[in-house]
Design an enzyme around this catalytic site. Structure first.
Site, PDB file in Angstrom:
ATOM      1  N   GLN A   1      -4.284   4.751   2.930  1.00  0.00           N
ATOM      2  CA  GLN A   1      -5.189   5.170   1.867  1.00  0.00           C
ATOM      3  C   GLN A   1      -6.641   4.797   2.143  1.00  0.00           C
ATOM      4  OE1 GLN A   1      -4.259   7.094  -0.583  1.00  0.00           O
ATOM      5  NE2 GLN A   1      -2.068   7.016  -0.124  1.00  0.00           N
TER       6      GLN A   1
ATOM      7  N   ASP B   1      -1.938  -1.643   6.680  1.00  0.00           N
ATOM      8  CA  ASP B   1      -1.571  -0.285   6.282  1.00  0.00           C
ATOM      9  C   ASP B   1      -2.849   0.416   5.825  1.00  0.00           C
ATOM     10  OD1 ASP B   1      -0.839   2.007   4.919  1.00  0.00           O
ATOM     11  OD2 ASP B   1       0.659   1.036   3.653  1.00  0.00           O
TER      12      ASP B   1
ATOM     13  N   HIS C   1       3.210  -0.243  -0.763  1.00  0.00           N
ATOM     14  CA  HIS C   1       4.096   0.930  -0.789  1.00  0.00           C
ATOM     15  C   HIS C   1       5.460   0.494  -0.259  1.00  0.00           C
ATOM     16  CE1 HIS C   1       5.631   4.881   0.560  1.00  0.00           C
ATOM     17  NE2 HIS C   1       4.730   5.441  -0.208  1.00  0.00           N
TER      18      HIS C   1
ATOM     19  N   LYS D   1      -2.970  12.682   5.115  1.00  0.00           N
ATOM     20  CA  LYS D   1      -3.781  12.248   3.986  1.00  0.00           C
ATOM     21  C   LYS D   1      -5.273  12.376   4.279  1.00  0.00           C
ATOM     22  CE  LYS D   1      -0.217   8.943   2.568  1.00  0.00           C
ATOM     23  NZ  LYS D   1       0.284   9.614   1.362  1.00  0.00           N
TER      24      LYS D   1
ATOM     25  N   CYS E   1       6.271   5.287  -5.223  1.00  0.00           N
ATOM     26  CA  CYS E   1       6.880   4.446  -4.173  1.00  0.00           C
ATOM     27  C   CYS E   1       6.322   3.031  -4.205  1.00  0.00           C
ATOM     28  CB  CYS E   1       6.693   5.069  -2.787  1.00  0.00           C
ATOM     29  SG  CYS E   1       7.562   6.623  -2.563  1.00  0.00           S
TER      30      CYS E   1
END
Length: 406
Positions: A202, A199, A121, A225, A364
């Protein structure tokens, strides 16, 4: 077996109609909806406990502090951090990554190297580019193949004594590809002393996270999220790493002593939590973790993977439809285009008229789109409250869009 209708009943927003059609919400990679239990906790804070934390001896302040620190401990357990003070409250993944890139400035010098991947991202690209501008370091990028799979032979080539940071996502937001972070971390530990940043924006909503087993230095994710309010997020950092690095923001809460002659800094986690935090949101993040825990992360993952398998199988029966990352290990996301029908936003607008919410565009992740030589994709992403019937509605909507746009 879980009761999908009982779960859906906890999300009032799902009961509405959009453009005269029942809402089919398939944009969960952008943000999830919030269960009533989370919204009730957030409301309760502002109607019963509203006070600043860590700073008052009065009852409301003490109660608010207890609730927020309880939430921190819930996060600690959720990611299996060794200490609760390794859990830093942030506004989200983007702030967490920028925080890390900023505090690492003094650790890098000219010609040092930072490794990221093609699947990142923008929030895991731009902060490192800014760090390179500040220090003279260089960015190296692990490429992908035609299936979106990282080519880790390049990581072997890149790793050296110059490598100071390796930062990758666990799951691609654009394609849903699950990256082999265990292998990436093992290779990095073997061949360099680089800081390892994961990261988890997700992955945290879908997987069981164990940062100790993972052996990363930093792990970041967003609350919004994973059924929590917007403006919430977590930065995990190993105790010894965080204690060795400088603060990010200066101000209240992060000081031990302050005078015009100089300032000393508070211990963890407060060293990295300057100013008034998002108390209500942080408490509600704990409620979101409770919601996930009641269902069970294995149940969530199995259901979402079943939705993905069903959606991909149904969509691929449509002529001239291409799924990106089709052959890769993926979770929670199917990203596709109708070839020969114009831009992805056209499909998205037609689906919206049918009450179906998907995301279109570059998500993104412009380097991914450039690799596939496309402007963007249609992305459907799933959560625990989505149903197979909603997938059927998506497929019928895509067929209609194809007829209208061909």
């Amino acid at each position: 077996m879980f009761d999908i209708q009982e779960i859906r009943s906890q999300f009032t927003i799902l009961n509405q109609q959009v453009n005269g059609k029942p809402l089919v919400y398939l944009d969960n990679a952008a943000t999830s909806q919030k269960p009533n239990s989370v919204l009730e906790v957030w409301t309760q804070y502002y109607t019963e406990l509203n006070a600043n934390v860590h700073r008052g001896i009065h009852t409301l302040s003490q109660l608010a502090t207890e609730e927020m620190e309880l939430s921190r401990r819930k996060v600690q357990k959720f990611i299996n951090a060794k200490h609760d003070f390794e859990v830093i409250f942030t506004k989200g993944t983007t702030e967490g990554l920028n925080l890390i890139a900023y505090i690492l400035t003094q650790k890098l010098k000219k010609d040092d190297e930072i490794i990221i991947s093609y699947l990142e991202h923008h929030s895991n690209i731009v902060p490192w580019q800014l760090l390179c501008e500040r220090t003279g370091a260089k960015l190296r990028v692990i490429p992908i193949d035609e299936n979106g799979i990282l080519q880790l032979d390049y990581l072997d080539q890149y790793l050296s004594e110059k490598t100071k940071v390796v930062s990758v996502n666990q799951v691609s937001n654009a394609l849903g590809i699950v990256n082999p972070i265990e292998e990436i971390i093992a290779k990095t530990r073997k061949n360099s002393d680089a800081y390892i940043v994961i990261d988890g924006a997700q992955s945290a909503p879908h997987f069981t996270i164990d940062v100790q087993k993972m052996d990363c230095d930093f792990f970041v994710f967003s609350g919004h999220k994973m059924y929590a309010p917007m403006g919430t997020g977590i930065l995990y950092g190993k105790q010894e790493v965080l204690e060795d690095l400088p603060p990010f923001h200066g101000g209240g809460e992060m000081i031990a002593t302050c005078s015009f002659d100089g300032t000393t800094y508070a211990g963890l986690p407060f060293k990295y939590e300057a100013g008034t935090p998002n108390v209500g949101g942080n408490i509600a993040l704990g409620a979101a973790i409770d919601f996930i825990g009641k269902i069970g992360q294995a149940t969530i993952q199995n259901h979402e993977n079943a939705l993905l398998e069903y959606a991909q199988r149904q969509l691929l029966e449509i002529d001239s439809l291409k799924v990106y990352g089709e052959k890769a290990n993926r979770t929670g996301v199917v990203s596709f285009n109708l070839e020969g029908t114009g831009i992805s936003s056209d499909v998205g607008m037609i689906l919206d008229k049918m009450g179906i919410a998907v995301r279109t565009g570059h998500h993104c992740t412009q380097p991914i789109m450039d690799f596939f030589n496309i402007a963007g994709t249609v992305r459907a992403s799933f959560a625990i409250y989505n149903t197979f019937q909603e997938i059927d509605s998506l497929v019928e909507g895509v067929k209609k869009a194809q007829r209208m746009l061909s």
